[in-house]
Design a protein around this motif. Structure first.
Motif, mmCIF file in Angstrom:
data_model
loop_
_atom_site.group_PDB
_atom_site.id
_atom_site.type_symbol
_atom_site.label_atom_id
_atom_site.label_comp_id
_atom_site.label_asym_id
_atom_site.label_seq_id
_atom_site.Cartn_x
_atom_site.Cartn_y
_atom_site.Cartn_z
ATOM 1 N N GLY A 146 0.823 -1.202 0.000
ATOM 2 C CA GLY A 146 0.000 0.000 0.000
ATOM 3 C C GLY A 146 0.859 1.255 0.000
ATOM 4 O O GLY A 146 1.942 1.297 0.586
ATOM 5 N N LYS B 12 -5.535 5.829 4.178
ATOM 6 C CA LYS B 12 -5.028 4.617 3.539
ATOM 7 C C LYS B 12 -6.006 3.468 3.756
ATOM 8 O O LYS B 12 -6.174 2.981 4.882
ATOM 9 C CB LYS B 12 -3.660 4.242 4.110
ATOM 10 N N ALA C 66 -5.808 0.605 1.674
ATOM 11 C CA ALA C 66 -5.234 -0.247 0.637
ATOM 12 C C ALA C 66 -4.573 -1.512 1.159
ATOM 13 O O ALA C 66 -4.256 -2.402 0.371
ATOM 14 C CB ALA C 66 -4.198 0.541 -0.175
ATOM 15 N N SER C 67 -4.354 -1.632 2.459
ATOM 16 C CA SER C 67 -3.501 -2.716 2.956
ATOM 17 C C SER C 67 -4.169 -3.655 3.945
ATOM 18 O O SER C 67 -3.487 -4.446 4.604
ATOM 19 C CB SER C 67 -2.234 -2.120 3.584
ATOM 20 N N ALA D 228 -9.099 4.267 -8.942
ATOM 21 C CA ALA D 228 -8.118 4.427 -7.865
ATOM 22 C C ALA D 228 -7.451 5.796 -7.930
ATOM 23 O O ALA D 228 -7.194 6.426 -6.901
ATOM 24 C CB ALA D 228 -7.072 3.317 -7.929
ATOM 25 N N GLU E 95 -7.355 8.689 -5.069
ATOM 26 C CA GLU E 95 -6.119 9.308 -4.585
ATOM 27 C C GLU E 95 -6.143 10.825 -4.750
ATOM 28 O O GLU E 95 -5.586 11.556 -3.923
ATOM 29 C CB GLU E 95 -4.908 8.716 -5.303
ATOM 30 N N VAL F 107 -6.644 3.466 -2.260
ATOM 31 C CA VAL F 107 -7.234 2.138 -2.387
ATOM 32 C C VAL F 107 -6.287 1.281 -3.214
ATOM 33 O O VAL F 107 -5.274 1.757 -3.707
ATOM 34 C CB VAL F 107 -8.642 2.202 -3.013
ATOM 35 N N ARG F 108 -6.625 0.022 -3.407
ATOM 36 C CA ARG F 108 -5.708 -0.889 -4.093
ATOM 37 C C ARG F 108 -6.312 -1.393 -5.406
ATOM 38 O O ARG F 108 -7.212 -2.236 -5.393
ATOM 39 C CB ARG F 108 -5.392 -2.073 -3.174
#
Length: 369
Positions: A26, A43, A45-46, A327, A331, A337-338
């Motif tokens: 991430g 965050k 994403a992880s 995404a 951002e 995000v992932r």
């Protein structure tokens, strides 16, 4: 030196690694915040939990840090004892390592030689092809179902005489989908006894569907079944990297033999033991995550009806070719995000205020697409 073709470029590493995808972590939210001139970015994403360390963990880590000049216990004796008590499993069936992903790598190492096959669903955990290739084995990828989950019938049919390992990610990362007891029973019964079936249950604590089995209780007596768990997610130790597996004693002993010596630090082991004493608090926190997961899913389905049911601490947006652009839109508003290019976007469930920020961005991005 003789026999070397000097006309060829120097190769100091294996040439096949050039085509191997890198694991994508991430993005650092501090970097994005600086780029956007914001106080902070979010965050998601992880797959981290949005809470701080469990009670007692920081104190245990601080105390253990005083022994940083000494090597850690390579057998993780206290940690394996704590896991044994927590899950009612004898310590000789437990191996610990630097996260469940490291243990998956060790399982590949103890089962597979060059030319052997490792079967897994795709898309699933992005480390699987890396683990397979770096151990010299051959990946056998079985496409997900139309519902973004494992096709266990096709996976069973993909097993050959060369198959040594089958990976079942349940719930599946990154789609959040899960397989239920009846279909998993049929699958495990269909796999030969000399093939190891690995149930990767990194997100087990977030499962609320009673039809999704707990691998430890449902299949713990199967000699060719291994269950992977991690303390990085629900137990809040992502920064310390501790995972464990439960297997037949012979398999667990083989894994302990190939684990990199001292790879689980003293502070990580101490933090894990302290965390395991907080099972009730973990259940409370998981319930909060699940409530937010359900709320976010309902909101997203109004924008994208194809969002599948998740049993993990994240949701999957099957956006296909729109994934990267979505995404980027997130951002640009300070939400990380992932994306998985051409397939979808995985979004971790955060704190309510973080989820609200994501949903606001998602509404704008999806309705104007």
């Amino acid at each position: 030196m003789t026999g070397r073709d000097r006309s060829q470029p120097n190769r100091l590493t294996r040439p096949d690694l050039a085509s191997l995808p890198s694991y994508v972590p991430g993005r650092n939210p501090a970097d994005l915040a600086r780029e956007l001139g914001m106080a902070e970015a979010i965050k998601l994403a992880s797959n981290e939990v949005p809470f701080g360390p469990l009670p007692g963990v920081v104190e245990a880590v601080a105390e253990a840090a005083a022994l940083a000049h000494r090597y850690p216990d390579p057998a993780a004796t206290a940690l394996r004892a704590a896991l044994s008590e927590q899950y009612g499993i004898s310590a000789d069936r437990i191996a610990t390592g630097c996260g469940s992903v490291a243990l998956a790598e060790h399982l590949a190492r103890v089962t597979s030689l060059p030319g052997d096959e490792i079967v897994y669903s795709w898309r699933s955990f992005e480390a699987y092809p890396i683990i397979t290739a770096t151990n010299g084995a051959t990946s056998v990828r079985v496409p997900n179902t139309a519902g973004h989950g494992h096709d266990l019938t096709a996976m069973a049919e993909a097993v050959t005489d060369q198959t040594r390992l089958v990976l079942v990610c349940n719930p599946n990362n990154p789609t959040g989908t899960s397989v239920r007891r009846a279909e998993l029973d049929r699958f495990i019964d269909a796999v030969p006894d000399d093939v190891l079936v690995v149930l990767d249950e990194a997100y087990r604590e977030f499962v609320t569907d009673p039809g999704v089995p707990d691998g430890l209780t449902a299949y713990g007596d199967r000699p060719n079944v291994v269950v992977l768990r991690t303390l990085s997610k629900a137990w809040g130790l992502a920064g310390l990297r501790i995972g464990f597996l439960v297997a037949h004693p012979e398999v667990a002993a083989a894994v302990r033999k190939v684990v990199t010596p001292f790879s689980s630090s003293t502070v990580a082991q101490a933090g894990a033991v302290a965390a395991l004493a907080q099972a009730e608090e973990v259940r409370r926190r998981c319930a909060l995550v699940v409530a937010e997961r359900d709320r976010v899913t309902v909101a997203l389905r109004k924008l994208l009806p194809e969002v599948p049911e998740s049993q993990a601490n994240f949701v999957w947006l099957p956006l296909g070719d729109r994934s990267v652009e979505f995404a980027r839109s997130c951002e640009s508003h300070g939400v990380i995000v992932r994306p998985f290019p051409g397939e979808g976007v995985r979004v971790t469930i955060g704190a309510p205020v973080e989820n609200d920020a994501f949903l606001a961005v998602a509404e704008t991005a999806l309705l104007t697409d």
